[in-house]
Design an enzyme around this catalytic site. Structure first.
Site, mmCIF file in Angstrom:
data_model
loop_
_atom_site.group_PDB
_atom_site.id
_atom_site.type_symbol
_atom_site.label_atom_id
_atom_site.label_comp_id
_atom_site.label_asym_id
_atom_site.label_seq_id
_atom_site.Cartn_x
_atom_site.Cartn_y
_atom_site.Cartn_z
ATOM 1 N N ALA A 121 10.931 2.459 3.010
ATOM 2 C CA ALA A 121 10.041 3.019 4.029
ATOM 3 C C ALA A 121 8.668 3.354 3.467
ATOM 4 C CB ALA A 121 10.674 4.262 4.652
ATOM 5 N N GLN A 229 14.223 8.596 8.806
ATOM 6 C CA GLN A 229 15.249 9.625 9.017
ATOM 7 C C GLN A 229 15.877 9.535 10.409
ATOM 8 O OE1 GLN A 229 16.406 11.651 6.746
ATOM 9 N NE2 GLN A 229 14.865 11.539 5.133
ATOM 10 N N THR A 289 10.378 -12.340 -3.747
ATOM 11 C CA THR A 289 11.713 -12.821 -3.393
ATOM 12 C C THR A 289 12.490 -11.744 -2.638
ATOM 13 O OG1 THR A 289 11.772 -14.228 -5.356
ATOM 14 C CG2 THR A 289 13.885 -13.726 -4.303
ATOM 15 N N CYS A 375 10.743 13.930 -2.583
ATOM 16 C CA CYS A 375 9.508 13.410 -3.174
ATOM 17 C C CYS A 375 8.584 14.519 -3.649
ATOM 18 C CB CYS A 375 8.772 12.544 -2.155
ATOM 19 S SG CYS A 375 9.796 11.230 -1.497
#
Length: 451
Positions: A121, A229, A289, A375
């Site tokens: 995200a 979320q 990739t 975070c």
């Protein structure tokens, strides 16, 4: 089969023997920092009796065993590069990627052609915020977001400001919900994007995404939402919500880490400037990739969420009530941060008056919880999300986020209640402020002397 293959490689391959030696040396260093014995586990200077209860599902969720089953063949036998066009290995991987793309799309009522796979995200948010504004930079120079967005959205906006774009950071109410009229008032002719998170990662409040999307559509402004979320936890329909871009994550829905997706509307078409250059995979929007096993895992997780969302929600709601009622029955001065009505039940953010948050966290060694976003939880500053709600700094410092998920049990909730109550009571016994409150003294009226 995998273990036999690995054992053969270890005994015959010089490279594997070297790697084995290096990993043993690394493990020896790590062992000095952590060890497990009959008395418990010691790590980072903390000694606990065993693995703690896991109540931090907003940070990450365990991989569902059924998801892992779907992924394993693409590590061991069907390991081809999905962009290899000339042989079976590439073809079967490509088919697996496209199946996963359809599974992700189905969960949000989108077309598979509107799904771009990313690393998570955070990358999807960066592509959305910076990519849109860079593409339309000649005419659009203004972004609207809220003060309680995830750090990666806020930092992307600050990056745009350094490039000369203007950003409006809208406040939220004491319940954490943004005022739609304030968004309408902030929109200008040069507004290129409105970005509002669907479910807040710290306090679990659900923003009125459908109403914001409708307004943005009427005014012709692209609308982005970070739904990391929300995916698999609340119903999402990109058509009803009138979303232009939506960021999604795999590891928040019992899928693997390292994979996410970006929904990009095709009609009316939204354009972005790629943030990564390379081989032009994913329609040139995200070169690199595509990691087939991870993508397959995210697709399987989305399919499971689609089948089990209603059941999970009922169960998690009951567990949340059990947790909150259990704590409230034995403690006073407990505050739920964020709206009680518009919130995802699996996220319960509580503040405990007259208790220092870091001391509470350290005391709850047997319960894996956090004081906010994973975070930013390394910072000792009070949560910027709680500050935006107008929570007093002392209460913001005492907040704990309990995350309840698919695999949480009644017994774990009961144990979490017991340990939380014990620790809060222990800390309050040592708090002179709590003593004063019990004696009827109004702490806020006291004029504290400066030294």
């Amino acid at each position: 089969m995998a273990s036999r293959l690995l054992q053969t490689l270890k005994t015959t391959s010089p490279t594997c023997r070297l790697l084995s030696h290096l990993s043993t040396a690394t493990a020896a260093v790590a062992a000095k920092e952590s060890y497990e014995d009959a008395d418990g586990i010691s790590m980072k200077g903390v000694k606990i009796s065993g693995r703690p209860l896991y109540l931090d599902v907003q940070a990450t969720s365990p991989v569902d065993p059924r998801v892992l089953d779907a992924m394993l063949p693409y590590y061991l036998s069907s390991f081809g590069n999905p962009h290899s066009r000339t042989h079976l290995y590439g073809w079967e991987s490509e088919l697996a990627v496209e199946k996963a793309r359809a599974q992700v799309a189905a969960l949000i009522n989108a077309s598979p052609k509107e799904i771009v796979f990313t690393s998570g995200a955070t990358e999807s948010n960066n592509i959305s915020v910076k990519g849109v504004m860079h593409f339309y930079k000649d005419k659009k120079r203004h972004v609207i977001t809220t003060q309680t967005e995830h750090k990666c959205v806020l930092d992307s906006c600050r990056h745009l400001q350094q490039e000369g774009f203007e950003v409006t950071y809208l406040p939220v109410g004491s319940d954490g919900i943004v005022d739609i009229d304030q968004i309408r008032s902030a929109i200008r002719p040069d507004t290129g994007l409105v970005s509002v998170m669907a479910v807040n990662n710290e306090i679990g409040v659900i923003q009125p995404i459908e109403e914001i999307g409708k307004m943005c559509k009427e005014l012709g402004v692209p609308f982005h939402t970070d739904a990391a979320q929300a995916l698999g936890k609340i119903p999402i329909d990109v058509e009803k919500m009138n979303v232009s871009l939506m960021s999604l994550s795999g590891h928040k829905i019992y899928g693997p880490k390292g994979v996410g997706a970006l929904y990009m509307r095709r009609r009316p078409r939204i354009r972005v400037e790629p943030q990564m250059n390379g081989g032009g995979q994913e329609r040139g929007i995200r070169s690199g990739t595509v990691p087939t096993p991870l993508v397959v895992g995210m697709g399987a997780a989305c399919e499971l969420a689609m089948k089990e969302m209603e059941y999970d929600d009922e169960r998690i709601t009951a567990l949340q009530k059990r947790l909150l009622n259990g704590i409230n029955a034995k403690l006073d001065g407990v505050v739920v941060n964020g709206s009680r009505e518009r919130r995802y039940a699996g996220n319960l953010n509580l503040s405990f008056a007259y208790v220092e948050g870091e001391s509470l966290l350290m005391g709850l060694k047997e319960v894996a919880v956090s004081s906010g976003s994973a975070c930013t939880s390394a910072s000792l500053e009070p949560s910027y999300v709680l500050r935006a709600l107008g929570v007093d700094e002392d209460m913001a410092h005492t907040s704990i986020r309990f995350g309840i998920g698919r695999f949480t049990t009644d017994a774990e909730i009961d144990r979490a209640v017991e340990l939380t109550v014990q620790q809060v009571e222990k800390l309050r016994e040592m708090s002179p402020l709590y003593e004063m409150v019990k004696e009827g003294i109004d702490i806020k009226s006291i004029q504290w002397a400066q030294h």
